[in-house]
Design an enzyme around this catalytic site. Sequence first.
Site, PDB file in Angstrom:
ATOM      1  N   GLU A 272      -4.574  -4.026  -6.365  1.00  0.00           N
ATOM      2  CA  GLU A 272      -3.995  -2.976  -5.510  1.00  0.00           C
ATOM      3  C   GLU A 272      -2.793  -3.635  -4.865  1.00  0.00           C
ATOM      4  O   GLU A 272      -2.952  -4.515  -4.016  1.00  0.00           O
ATOM      5  CB  GLU A 272      -4.975  -2.543  -4.413  1.00  0.00           C
ATOM      6  CG  GLU A 272      -6.330  -2.096  -4.880  1.00  0.00           C
ATOM      7  CD  GLU A 272      -6.307  -0.801  -5.636  1.00  0.00           C
ATOM      8  OE1 GLU A 272      -5.266  -0.109  -5.598  1.00  0.00           O
ATOM      9  OE2 GLU A 272      -7.310  -0.486  -6.276  1.00  0.00           O
ATOM     10  N   CYS A 307       0.606  -0.239   2.652  1.00  0.00           N
ATOM     11  CA  CYS A 307       1.022  -0.261   1.235  1.00  0.00           C
ATOM     12  C   CYS A 307       1.615   1.079   0.806  1.00  0.00           C
ATOM     13  O   CYS A 307       2.577   1.131   0.059  1.00  0.00           O
ATOM     14  CB  CYS A 307      -0.173  -0.625   0.364  1.00  0.00           C
ATOM     15  SG  CYS A 307      -1.604   0.408   0.691  1.00  0.00           S
ATOM     16  N   GLU A 407       9.980  -3.155  -1.344  1.00  0.00           N
ATOM     17  CA  GLU A 407       9.006  -2.915  -0.281  1.00  0.00           C
ATOM     18  C   GLU A 407       9.402  -3.768   0.921  1.00  0.00           C
ATOM     19  O   GLU A 407       9.494  -4.985   0.820  1.00  0.00           O
ATOM     20  CB  GLU A 407       7.610  -3.306  -0.768  1.00  0.00           C
ATOM     21  CG  GLU A 407       6.537  -2.969   0.232  1.00  0.00           C
ATOM     22  CD  GLU A 407       5.153  -3.376  -0.236  1.00  0.00           C
ATOM     23  OE1 GLU A 407       4.997  -4.505  -0.709  1.00  0.00           O
ATOM     24  OE2 GLU A 407       4.227  -2.557  -0.102  1.00  0.00           O
TER      25      GLU A 407
HETATM   26  P1  NAD Z   1       0.225 -11.355  -0.142  1.00  0.00           P
HETATM   27  O1  NAD Z   1       0.278 -11.024  -1.587  1.00  0.00           O
HETATM   28  O2  NAD Z   1       1.214 -12.308   0.408  1.00  0.00           O
HETATM   29  O3  NAD Z   1      -1.194 -11.981   0.224  1.00  0.00           O
HETATM   30  C1  NAD Z   1      -2.380 -11.296  -0.089  1.00  0.00           C
HETATM   31  C2  NAD Z   1      -3.489 -12.300  -0.278  1.00  0.00           C
HETATM   32  O4  NAD Z   1      -3.172 -13.095  -1.415  1.00  0.00           O
HETATM   33  C3  NAD Z   1      -3.658 -13.263   0.898  1.00  0.00           C
HETATM   34  O5  NAD Z   1      -5.029 -13.486   1.118  1.00  0.00           O
HETATM   35  C4  NAD Z   1      -2.987 -14.518   0.397  1.00  0.00           C
HETATM   36  O6  NAD Z   1      -3.501 -15.691   0.966  1.00  0.00           O
HETATM   37  C5  NAD Z   1      -3.318 -14.452  -1.085  1.00  0.00           C
HETATM   38  N1  NAD Z   1      -2.422 -15.252  -1.941  1.00  0.00           N
HETATM   39  C6  NAD Z   1      -1.109 -15.532  -1.751  1.00  0.00           C
HETATM   40  N2  NAD Z   1      -0.669 -16.355  -2.746  1.00  0.00           N
HETATM   41  C7  NAD Z   1      -1.710 -16.552  -3.576  1.00  0.00           C
HETATM   42  C8  NAD Z   1      -1.900 -17.299  -4.771  1.00  0.00           C
HETATM   43  N3  NAD Z   1      -0.904 -18.021  -5.324  1.00  0.00           N
HETATM   44  N4  NAD Z   1      -3.104 -17.276  -5.369  1.00  0.00           N
HETATM   45  C9  NAD Z   1      -4.122 -16.581  -4.844  1.00  0.00           C
HETATM   46  N5  NAD Z   1      -4.027 -15.875  -3.697  1.00  0.00           N
HETATM   47  C10 NAD Z   1      -2.832 -15.858  -3.073  1.00  0.00           C
HETATM   48  O7  NAD Z   1       0.215  -9.961   0.612  1.00  0.00           O
HETATM   49  P2  NAD Z   1       0.215  -9.705   2.182  1.00  0.00           P
HETATM   50  O8  NAD Z   1       1.559 -10.070   2.673  1.00  0.00           O
HETATM   51  O9  NAD Z   1      -0.995 -10.319   2.794  1.00  0.00           O
HETATM   52  O10 NAD Z   1      -0.014  -8.112   2.227  1.00  0.00           O
HETATM   53  C11 NAD Z   1       1.028  -7.246   2.057  1.00  0.00           C
HETATM   54  C12 NAD Z   1       1.033  -6.693   0.644  1.00  0.00           C
HETATM   55  O11 NAD Z   1      -0.223  -6.088   0.357  1.00  0.00           O
HETATM   56  C13 NAD Z   1       2.060  -5.596   0.477  1.00  0.00           C
HETATM   57  O12 NAD Z   1       2.745  -5.787  -0.727  1.00  0.00           O
HETATM   58  C14 NAD Z   1       1.217  -4.336   0.442  1.00  0.00           C
HETATM   59  O13 NAD Z   1       1.817  -3.267  -0.233  1.00  0.00           O
HETATM   60  C15 NAD Z   1      -0.010  -4.820  -0.245  1.00  0.00           C
HETATM   61  N6  NAD Z   1      -1.140  -3.910   0.008  1.00  0.00           N
HETATM   62  C16 NAD Z   1      -1.537  -3.058  -0.994  1.00  0.00           C
HETATM   63  C17 NAD Z   1      -2.572  -2.147  -0.785  1.00  0.00           C
HETATM   64  C18 NAD Z   1      -3.012  -1.195  -1.872  1.00  0.00           C
HETATM   65  O14 NAD Z   1      -4.090  -0.606  -1.754  1.00  0.00           O
HETATM   66  N7  NAD Z   1      -2.236  -1.010  -2.935  1.00  0.00           N
HETATM   67  C19 NAD Z   1      -3.212  -2.118   0.462  1.00  0.00           C
HETATM   68  C20 NAD Z   1      -2.786  -2.995   1.458  1.00  0.00           C
HETATM   69  C21 NAD Z   1      -1.746  -3.894   1.217  1.00  0.00           C
END
Ligand code: NAD
Length: 504
Positions: A272, A307, A407
Amino acid sequence: MTLAQNQAKTHAQWTERAQRLSMATGHFIEGRHVPSVDNATFDCINPANGRVLAQMARGGDADIDAAVASGLQAWNDRRWRGLPPRQRMDVLLRLADLVEHHADELALLETLDMGKPISDVLNIDLPEVTKTLRYFAECIDKVEGAVTHTAAGSLHLITHEPMGVVGAITPWNYPLLMAVWKLAPILAAGNCVVLKPSEQAPLSCTRLAQLFVDAGGPPGVFNLVNGLGSEAGRALALHPDVIKLSFTGSTAVGKLLMAYAGQSNMKRVALETGGKSPQIFLPDLYDLDAAVDRAVGGIYDNAGQVCNAGSRLLVHRDIHDEFVRRFTARAAQAYCPGDPLDPATTLGPLASQAQLRNVQARMARGLAEGAQLLMGESPGAALAAGAYLGPALFVGASNRMSIAQDEIFGPVATVVPFSSDEEALALANDSVYGLAASVWTRDLNKAHKFVRELEAGVVWVNCFGDGDMTQPFGGYKQSGNSRDKHMMSLQSYLQTKSAWFQTG
Ligand code: NAD
């Protein structure tokens, strides 16, 4: 304490309660809070004032190994999947009750950790968390298989079974809710889970892990490892004993996770990810004030860190100027930055100073591309230590500009004008994302045509952001490949077995 009692608390009461809040800071493995194997930690910072809230355990390969091994042991000895369905249901229902019972504590953890206004946590996040837990609890004994028609002498059963140890990696924008959208169906399906919450806001999930055990959940079934994405997250995504990975976060990290799955055990990867959701306002819409009101909420709620935020406002030229006039007036009145512990606050800080800098850099790029910025001021000196930004709106933009394509994940919307339905549709679909969209019109035939043609997993007509647990939530294109909520989410954590009997 009931929800109503919490909602009645004053700013002073929340501030005082925050002084007495205790925080669990370890990992949660085999039913216990534990430090990292190497005792490493990272700072957890309150974005409202920049102060260090806690030092969280910083997990790495060894901590993920321990959490997955604990989950695998729980899987192998069937301590969860072997329980009668209604017993598993009782645990999840009790967990929902405990979330309600600890609402003030969970709300404070969420607000202090990521800056979300406390009234939003109480009115939106926590009620959604308990609804999610109860919905999936109720689904547990509704999963059915099938017996297919076969020739005499054969019996064919199709059954659905849990998968094993599932990994979940979650973001910071709705820390507890996004995690529970994963945990509830994963656990309801009978799996074990290892959660890696966001390092930006790990406190509420760390508390939830303990509440699962307090609710009667067997230790080892729900393990949690705190830490950075590039360390603990990566280790979980590469782990050979994790059968499926469920992720909510950015599209960039989602792509990495697919590669990690290919490099390791070809685990299934449910994503997601990001969005740049268009809201289309046609000139025949019912009520401009009502539409503007929802447009404002659609981008500034949760400081735009949503999101499916309606960050691209496609507005017909006939109503463009009046729309912008009413939008800026309404936004300035409804979203004034303030201390998130004040129940009157509707716009808290962004989740971190890094996110604020990121948003400001994207705004600077929009200005350099020639768009005009309305609003978007930094608040006054009283809030200077926090990651605050007032609501911002770009006009005079084209859909090809970065502010309409990327975004931003902050309180920043971009208006793009259009002249015909065809142009609106083309603009709406001109995006790598496809999470959500909306169309505002009184012509339901036209609305239906837009619904058919819009490339988005969720489409709203004459509303925005509405829905309940029966709504599958997820995106088309680079917004993901999976769905949260709805029974289909639970089903996605099951695997299908076909059993063919020779009956003689
Ligand atoms: P992010 O991708 O930076 O981090 C999300 C998670 O991934 C965190 O727990 C982070 O520690 C982990 N992560 C980061 N690098 C990683 C790696 N190399 N390997 C494994 N895990 C890793 O996202 P964010 O900044 O925490 O959240 C914002 C994003 O989430 C936005 O793009 C938003 O659109 C998305 N989002 C999507 C939905 C949906 O339902 N589509 C819902 C909420 C948020």
